[in-house]
Design a protein around this motif. Sequence first.
Motif, mmCIF file in Angstrom:
data_model
loop_
_atom_site.group_PDB
_atom_site.id
_atom_site.type_symbol
_atom_site.label_atom_id
_atom_site.label_comp_id
_atom_site.label_asym_id
_atom_site.label_seq_id
_atom_site.Cartn_x
_atom_site.Cartn_y
_atom_site.Cartn_z
ATOM 1 N N GLY A 438 9.409 -13.871 19.014
ATOM 2 C CA GLY A 438 9.939 -14.988 19.791
ATOM 3 C C GLY A 438 10.627 -14.512 21.057
ATOM 4 N N ALA A 439 11.407 -13.427 20.957
ATOM 5 C CA ALA A 439 12.083 -12.883 22.137
ATOM 6 C C ALA A 439 11.080 -12.368 23.159
ATOM 7 N N ALA A 440 9.993 -11.747 22.680
ATOM 8 C CA ALA A 440 8.950 -11.270 23.594
ATOM 9 C C ALA A 440 8.234 -12.441 24.268
ATOM 10 N N ARG A 441 8.000 -13.505 23.509
ATOM 11 C CA ARG A 441 7.377 -14.700 24.094
ATOM 12 C C ARG A 441 8.316 -15.318 25.134
ATOM 13 N N GLY A 442 9.628 -15.329 24.797
ATOM 14 C CA GLY A 442 10.616 -15.831 25.742
ATOM 15 C C GLY A 442 10.642 -15.014 27.019
ATOM 16 N N ALA A 443 10.450 -13.695 26.894
ATOM 17 C CA ALA A 443 10.417 -12.834 28.072
ATOM 18 C C ALA A 443 9.256 -13.196 28.989
ATOM 19 N N ALA A 444 8.094 -13.507 28.398
ATOM 20 C CA ALA A 444 6.936 -13.911 29.207
ATOM 21 C C ALA A 444 7.194 -15.234 29.917
ATOM 22 N N LEU A 445 7.862 -16.166 29.221
ATOM 23 C CA LEU A 445 8.199 -17.446 29.840
ATOM 24 C C LEU A 445 9.239 -17.236 30.944
ATOM 25 N N ALA A 447 9.721 -14.587 32.687
ATOM 26 C CA ALA A 447 9.143 -13.826 33.793
ATOM 27 C C ALA A 447 8.193 -14.664 34.637
ATOM 28 N N GLY A 448 7.882 -15.867 34.164
ATOM 29 C CA GLY A 448 6.996 -16.749 34.918
ATOM 30 C C GLY A 448 5.534 -16.602 34.595
ATOM 31 N N TYR A 449 5.196 -15.774 33.585
ATOM 32 C CA TYR A 449 3.780 -15.661 33.212
ATOM 33 C C TYR A 449 3.279 -17.007 32.695
ATOM 34 N N TYR A 450 4.089 -17.662 31.881
ATOM 35 C CA TYR A 450 3.795 -19.030 31.462
ATOM 36 C C TYR A 450 4.541 -19.974 32.396
#
Length: 490
Positions: A438-445, A447-450
């Motif tokens: 979840g923290a890694a997914r949050g990092a992608a969000l 960072a603007g990837y999503y």
Amino acid sequence: MKTLGIDIGSSSIKVAVFDAANGSCLASTQMPTDEMIINSPQKGWAEQDPNTWWSYFVDAAKQLSALVNMEDIKAIGITYQMHGLVAVDGNGSVVRPSIIWCDSRAVSFGNRALEKIGVEKCLQHHLNSPGNFTASKIAWVKENEPELFSRIRKIMLPGDYIAYKLSGDITTTAQGLSEGILWDFKEERVSEFILNHYGLNKEILARQVPCFGHQLELNSEAAIILGMKEGTPITYRSGDQPNNAFSLNVLTPGEIAATAGTSGVVYGVSSSIAYDPQSRVNTFMHVNHTTKDPHLGVMLCINGTGILNSWLRRNATKGLSYIQMNELASQVPAGSQGLTILPFGNGAERVLGNRDLGAHMQNINFNIHSTAHMLRAAQEGIAFSMQYGVEIMKTVGVIPTVIRAGIANLFQSDLFTQTVADITGATIELYNTNGAIGAARGAALGAGYYSKSSEAFSTLKVEKVVEPSRNPLLQEAYGNWCHCLNQQLK
């Protein structure tokens, strides 16, 4: 895009590498392989050395480096055990062990603050009593360890400390201040009156960064240790329970998440400023909260959950695995033939008004009950304590009909999951995710990837659905459990 998720728990440090392009976990590990020690120098105290968290994280990251190229990681997300106090001096060195979430020493400080400031003002501005949270913990240090307190330059939460070790900068989030009872929801700023009450200078608090977005960057020292690129951004940070909810895509008012690790939590999202007048369940800022679009997390926490299961494993099962314990417990009928366990042996429980009852095993019959009965009664007692808290959550508008959980910890037990479904009457949806992912997914969000959260969770699928069933034996056992609890509360 590959991202790194770090989960600083009180039992272990979990780390995961996530591929944002397809929503898959490329590699994950945890350290230590068993469980971290929680030191208890006195009854009701619970401490850990923050440098131990960092050391285990470094060990875990080095394990991952054998599986993935750490230089490919483009962003970092951090989640952490909530409410802990980390204090550092002017050189950034830890002044004392962290007073962690289940430590009870500051209860009296919170009670005095509530009386002095006033119940109505505390609830309207903080949505909680000062209780045993971070603000009260630093007040305890100030009064009881004045020499140490005089050396403290900054205080922070466990996740803030890991972010500091990665970057060299001391920061926190508004969400973090909220969980420490250091945020004023009415004024939308740091709570000056709680600082004034405790005699704390505002400068002791860390600089604020957003929950999602460019917070900090990996410095050269940490980059060398981890084998990563200097300048890699930290783009997400959250306490473990809001992050667990985020991991399960619980972001909209009415949605509910649960977890059953060291502690057991039911966490519901609300758009209204709601709180329990007795602070038995707590309201904090959710990861996607804004002033214009409020999202608050109403949280029930039971301290003695997985730690009870772990205690039984060490002391009553002769080395059985958790899978074997679940199989043994399943041989006993619902209700454990009258054996009742109150799982309150891990410090003061908020759901009980910050009472520290201790754990209790009642109605044991030497001619009937066995280890199998103890194991089932423990899982039932944990589920019953969660239902006891859910009944309080309903009074502030959080009514579970569907509960989402990751397939982890006690939710790996079919018995426990079915018991929670049966006693709450809620459908349980299980997902293959955890806090580090979840923290890694949050990092992608962050960072603007999503571009939006719905895109981030497009690949998250429900793995299993457990429907509630009517179980008269279980309902009778819950009634007996409540009777035992009420006897102890008198």
